[in-house]
Design a protein around this motif. Structure first.
Motif, PDB file in Angstrom:
ATOM      1  N   LEU A   1     -13.523   2.946  -0.198  1.00  0.00           N
ATOM      2  CA  LEU A   1     -13.763   3.753  -1.387  1.00  0.00           C
ATOM      3  C   LEU A   1     -15.122   3.431  -1.978  1.00  0.00           C
ATOM      4  N   THR A   2     -15.739   4.437  -2.543  1.00  0.00           N
ATOM      5  CA  THR A   2     -16.893   4.236  -3.408  1.00  0.00           C
ATOM      6  C   THR A   2     -16.407   4.447  -4.831  1.00  0.00           C
ATOM      7  N   VAL A   3     -16.626   3.445  -5.691  1.00  0.00           N
ATOM      8  CA  VAL A   3     -16.110   3.517  -7.054  1.00  0.00           C
ATOM      9  C   VAL A   3     -17.222   3.208  -8.047  1.00  0.00           C
ATOM     10  N   SER A   4     -17.062   3.754  -9.225  1.00  0.00           N
ATOM     11  CA  SER A   4     -17.986   3.478 -10.322  1.00  0.00           C
ATOM     12  C   SER A   4     -17.199   2.766 -11.410  1.00  0.00           C
ATOM     13  N   CYS A   5     -17.602   1.537 -11.688  1.00  0.00           N
ATOM     14  CA  CYS A   5     -16.891   0.712 -12.669  1.00  0.00           C
ATOM     15  C   CYS A   5     -17.892   0.204 -13.700  1.00  0.00           C
ATOM     16  N   GLY A   6     -17.736   0.620 -14.940  1.00  0.00           N
ATOM     17  CA  GLY A   6     -18.629   0.149 -15.994  1.00  0.00           C
ATOM     18  C   GLY A   6     -20.079   0.473 -15.722  1.00  0.00           C
ATOM     19  N   GLY A   7     -20.344   1.611 -15.111  1.00  0.00           N
ATOM     20  CA  GLY A   7     -21.714   2.021 -14.839  1.00  0.00           C
ATOM     21  C   GLY A   7     -22.286   1.466 -13.553  1.00  0.00           C
ATOM     22  N   ARG A   8     -21.516   0.665 -12.827  1.00  0.00           N
ATOM     23  CA  ARG A   8     -21.981   0.069 -11.577  1.00  0.00           C
ATOM     24  C   ARG A   8     -21.212   0.673 -10.408  1.00  0.00           C
ATOM     25  N   THR A   9     -21.941   1.115  -9.395  1.00  0.00           N
ATOM     26  CA  THR A   9     -21.312   1.706  -8.209  1.00  0.00           C
ATOM     27  C   THR A   9     -21.192   0.652  -7.113  1.00  0.00           C
ATOM     28  N   ARG A  10     -20.045   0.619  -6.482  1.00  0.00           N
ATOM     29  CA  ARG A  10     -19.861  -0.338  -5.387  1.00  0.00           C
ATOM     30  C   ARG A  10     -18.891   0.209  -4.356  1.00  0.00           C
ATOM     31  N   ARG A  11     -18.898  -0.400  -3.194  1.00  0.00           N
ATOM     32  CA  ARG A  11     -18.003  -0.023  -2.101  1.00  0.00           C
ATOM     33  C   ARG A  11     -16.913  -1.075  -1.983  1.00  0.00           C
ATOM     34  N   VAL A  12     -15.668  -0.614  -1.848  1.00  0.00           N
ATOM     35  CA  VAL A  12     -14.549  -1.532  -1.685  1.00  0.00           C
ATOM     36  C   VAL A  12     -13.665  -1.000  -0.555  1.00  0.00           C
ATOM     37  N   THR A  13     -12.890  -1.893   0.025  1.00  0.00           N
ATOM     38  CA  THR A  13     -11.935  -1.506   1.063  1.00  0.00           C
ATOM     39  C   THR A  13     -10.543  -1.935   0.635  1.00  0.00           C
ATOM     40  N   VAL A  14      -9.601  -0.990   0.696  1.00  0.00           N
ATOM     41  CA  VAL A  14      -8.224  -1.250   0.301  1.00  0.00           C
ATOM     42  C   VAL A  14      -7.352  -1.093   1.543  1.00  0.00           C
ATOM     43  N   ASN A  15      -6.483  -2.042   1.765  1.00  0.00           N
ATOM     44  CA  ASN A  15      -5.632  -2.036   2.960  1.00  0.00           C
ATOM     45  C   ASN A  15      -4.267  -1.417   2.650  1.00  0.00           C
ATOM     46  N   PRO A  16      -3.707  -0.667   3.597  1.00  0.00           N
ATOM     47  CA  PRO A  16      -2.414  -0.021   3.344  1.00  0.00           C
ATOM     48  C   PRO A  16      -1.268  -1.021   3.358  1.00  0.00           C
ATOM     49  N   LEU A  17      -0.213  -0.669   2.628  1.00  0.00           N
ATOM     50  CA  LEU A  17       1.028  -1.431   2.672  1.00  0.00           C
ATOM     51  C   LEU A  17       1.820  -1.014   3.907  1.00  0.00           C
ATOM     52  N   PRO A  18       2.740  -1.855   4.372  1.00  0.00           N
ATOM     53  CA  PRO A  18       3.595  -1.443   5.494  1.00  0.00           C
ATOM     54  C   PRO A  18       4.397  -0.195   5.121  1.00  0.00           C
ATOM     55  N   LEU A  19       4.693   0.609   6.113  1.00  0.00           N
ATOM     56  CA  LEU A  19       5.460   1.836   5.875  1.00  0.00           C
ATOM     57  C   LEU A  19       6.906   1.498   5.556  1.00  0.00           C
ATOM     58  N   ARG A  20       7.387   2.073   4.440  1.00  0.00           N
ATOM     59  CA  ARG A  20       8.805   2.007   4.088  1.00  0.00           C
ATOM     60  C   ARG A  20       9.293   3.448   3.958  1.00  0.00           C
ATOM     61  N   ARG A  21       9.812   3.997   5.047  1.00  0.00           N
ATOM     62  CA  ARG A  21      10.297   5.379   5.003  1.00  0.00           C
ATOM     63  C   ARG A  21      11.455   5.471   4.019  1.00  0.00           C
ATOM     64  N   SER A  22      11.431   6.529   3.220  1.00  0.00           N
ATOM     65  CA  SER A  22      12.446   6.653   2.183  1.00  0.00           C
ATOM     66  C   SER A  22      12.683   8.119   1.854  1.00  0.00           C
ATOM     67  N   SER A  23      13.921   8.453   1.529  1.00  0.00           N
ATOM     68  CA  SER A  23      14.263   9.801   1.073  1.00  0.00           C
ATOM     69  C   SER A  23      14.346   9.875  -0.443  1.00  0.00           C
ATOM     70  N   THR A  24      13.956   8.805  -1.125  1.00  0.00           N
ATOM     71  CA  THR A  24      13.965   8.776  -2.586  1.00  0.00           C
ATOM     72  C   THR A  24      12.686   9.400  -3.125  1.00  0.00           C
ATOM     73  N   PRO A  25      12.781  10.389  -4.007  1.00  0.00           N
ATOM     74  CA  PRO A  25      11.564  11.014  -4.548  1.00  0.00           C
ATOM     75  C   PRO A  25      10.705  10.027  -5.338  1.00  0.00           C
ATOM     76  N   VAL A  26       9.398  10.243  -5.288  1.00  0.00           N
ATOM     77  CA  VAL A  26       8.429   9.437  -6.034  1.00  0.00           C
ATOM     78  C   VAL A  26       7.474  10.401  -6.721  1.00  0.00           C
ATOM     79  N   GLU A  27       7.380  10.343  -8.039  1.00  0.00           N
ATOM     80  CA  GLU A  27       6.499  11.237  -8.780  1.00  0.00           C
ATOM     81  C   GLU A  27       5.180  10.551  -9.130  1.00  0.00           C
ATOM     82  N   ALA A  28       4.069  11.242  -8.887  1.00  0.00           N
ATOM     83  CA  ALA A  28       2.747  10.673  -9.170  1.00  0.00           C
ATOM     84  C   ALA A  28       2.544  10.428 -10.663  1.00  0.00           C
ATOM     85  N   TRP A  29       3.170  11.244 -11.523  1.00  0.00           N
ATOM     86  CA  TRP A  29       2.943  11.065 -12.965  1.00  0.00           C
ATOM     87  C   TRP A  29       3.536   9.757 -13.475  1.00  0.00           C
TER      88      TRP A  29
END
Length: 533
Positions: free
Chosen positions: A281-309
């Motif tokens: 990701l390229t992110v802007s934090c407090g007026g400073r731009t930087r590159r970061v890398t975020v690693n995915p979590l293991p997959l947990r398949r689920s039929s339970t709904p998840v709302e972004a809000w």
């Protein structure tokens, strides 16, 4: 939008005077109710039956010997008995279902037995064949041209699966299904179910800014940062590349992108990332731009709904232990009760009742009938100047749960200004209720445009793909809420007469509003009521 006929059944089969053999194998077809068909799947060998992809019920009594081609069976649906009678003609059964008050035609066809796939490519091809031969049969939202375009795109995908990654096949399959243009017609990947990996950060659009609103402890320094790029792409380009993985209008695309832009699997499948094992990701934090890398979590398949809000609400108990950007004590009313499907508060200073309806689903802790009585008491005990109904986060459920609430309060609030708050996550039954308030209480609309139009296909059911385990959802009940007439789609599943749900005033929460714990949408509604009273 409305749960299908709840069939928890004891099924009795009677084959009598019939041809020499009883039907064997798995049969599938439709109970052909013109408002909304129900797909029925019967396994005569294991004596199991399911309706519209719901959990199957065990048939407890074996078939009786048969001497001709008639087939009869019964389904106990609570106190009601559904009686099926059909004739078999080779691999097809055709007949009628008798509910006791009406008869409905139905048919069943013998499903081909799939051989065990030899290799990954054949497994995907079998799944695609299920979408072509069964899913497209049951979904009614496609026009003839869109159905043929979808069939052609699926055939093209089928021919090249051996040269594609699983993630790319998944995304292309989702895009093919989405050619219907109907937001309820979809391949389940995120939200209704979880079938792909995510990184432990959550994002939300505030105007044109995509902000990180919660994150795991190791990425806590990213909370509040603005995402400006993903991989080698700027943010607008990355967003455009994940559009239409699901169908839907501009508001719904924004809502769904909060999921898609945090899934390296989908970003890789859509061509945004060269590697699904990390999210640069390229992110802007407090007026400073930087590159970061975020690693995915293991997959947990689920039929339970998840709302972004939910990620906006600091009180929501995140499974992954994500830290929120907003402190619990700063949360404005609309973010205080993410755990409640509905709740109400009397705002004393302006003498206004604020009611939030987050999910069209009954709460065991307070059934809807009790809630209606409580809200009515609140209206009776105070001199009310107006009513605000907040459905910004109501993505649907069973519209039948909330309709009595609208009917009771619309009658009780006559002469009072009523304001409905909508947003990008107002969808399905949430749209039903916004439209009902508009029609029956002459409500004003404030907020963001809703996540779908007034006229849409919904209801339907699910088909499980045999090898990937992915699920496609078909839609087959038409909701006509606008003033437009659709003769070809009658009888409608649900019908209203509303000119528009376009907000009378468009208001969106900015990042600075959110960080300060302000709700300009509610503020605009309060101002409108004060002006009207």
């Amino acid at each position: 939008m409305k749960s299908l006929l709840p069939i928890i059944a004891l099924v009795l089969f009677v084959f009598g005077p019939a041809r020499a053999q009883n039907p064997e194998g798995v049969w599938e077809g439709e109970i052909q109710d013109p408002k909304r068909p129900t797909v029925i799947n019967v396994d005569f060998k294991t004596r199991r039956v399911s309706f519209s992809g719901t959990a199957p019920t065990t048939i407890t009594q074996p078939a009786l010997p048969s001497n001709d081609n008639r087939v009869r069976f019964q389904v106990a649906n609570g106190a009601q008995t559904l009686k099926f009678a059909a004739r078999q003609d080779g691999t097809r059964l055709t007949g009628e279902m008798d509910t006791g008050s009406r008869t409905i035609p139905f048919y069943l066809e013998l499903l081909p037995s799939l051989p065990k796939p030899v290799g990954r490519a054949e497994a995907w091809q079998q799944d695609i064949d299920v979408v072509i031969s069964r899913f497209l049969r049951y979904d009614r939202s496609y026009t003839a041209a869109r159905r043929e375009a979808t069939r052609a795109r699926l055939q093209a995908l089928r021919a090249k699966v051996d040269r594609m990654s699983d993630q790319a096949i998944t995304v292309e399959l989702a895009r093919a299904v989405a050619l219907s243009g109907n937001a309820h017609t979809r391949l389940y990947l995120m939200r209704n179910r979880t079938e792909v990996r995510r990184v432990p950060i959550r994002v939300w659009w505030f105007g044109r800014e995509l902000r990180i609103v919660s994150a795991a402890t190791e990425y806590a320094n990213l909370i509040g940062c603005r995402v400006t790029g993903i991989g080698r792409w700027n943010l607008p380009s990355a967003f455009s590349m994940v559009r239409n993985i699901k169908a839907g209008n501009a508001s719904w695309q924004r809502y769904m992108s909060a999921y898609f832009l945090t899934s390296p699997d989908l970003l890789f499948g859509a061509g945004v990332l060269p590697n699904p094992e990390r999210l640069p990701l390229t992110v802007s934090c407090g007026g400073r731009t930087r590159r970061v890398t975020v690693n995915p979590l293991p997959l947990r398949r689920s039929s339970t709904p998840v709302e972004a809000w939910w990620d906006l609400a600091p009180a929501y108990p995140h499974v992954d232990g994500l830290k929120p950007a907003l402190a619990v004590e700063k949360a404005p009313p609309y973010l205080r009760h993410p755990d409640r499907n509905y709740w109400v508060e009397y705002l004393d200073a302006p003498a206004i009742v604020y009611l939030q309806y987050n999910r069209a689903q009954e709460m065991s802790s307070e059934p809807m009938a009790d809630f209606i009585r409580r809200v009515t008491r609140t209206l009776d005990e105070h001199s009310i100047k107006g009513l605000i109904v907040d459905v910004r986060f109501n993505t649907g459920g069973d519209a039948g749960v909330g309709t009595p609430l609208v009917e009771a309060l619309a009658a009780r609030s006559k002469g009072l200004p009523v304001v409905v708050l909508t947003g990008r996550a107002t969808f399905s039954a949430g749209i039903t209720h916004a439209a009902q308030w508009k029609q029956f209480a002459n409500a004003s609309i404030i907020g963001e445009p809703a996540g779908d139009g007034l006229d849409l296909w919904s209801e339907g059911g699910n088909l499980l793909l045999p090898n990937s385990g992915l699920t496609v959802h078909y839609a087959n009940g038409f909701h006509a809420y606008s003033v437009k007439d659709y003769p070809a789609f009658k009888p409608y599943f649900s019908d209203l007469n509303v000119a528009t749900l376009v907000p009378d005033r468009v208001v969106e929460v900015s990042w600075s509003n959110y960080a300060a714990g302000r709700d300009p949408v509610l503020e605009a509604a309060l101002a409108r009521i004060r002006k009207s009273s």
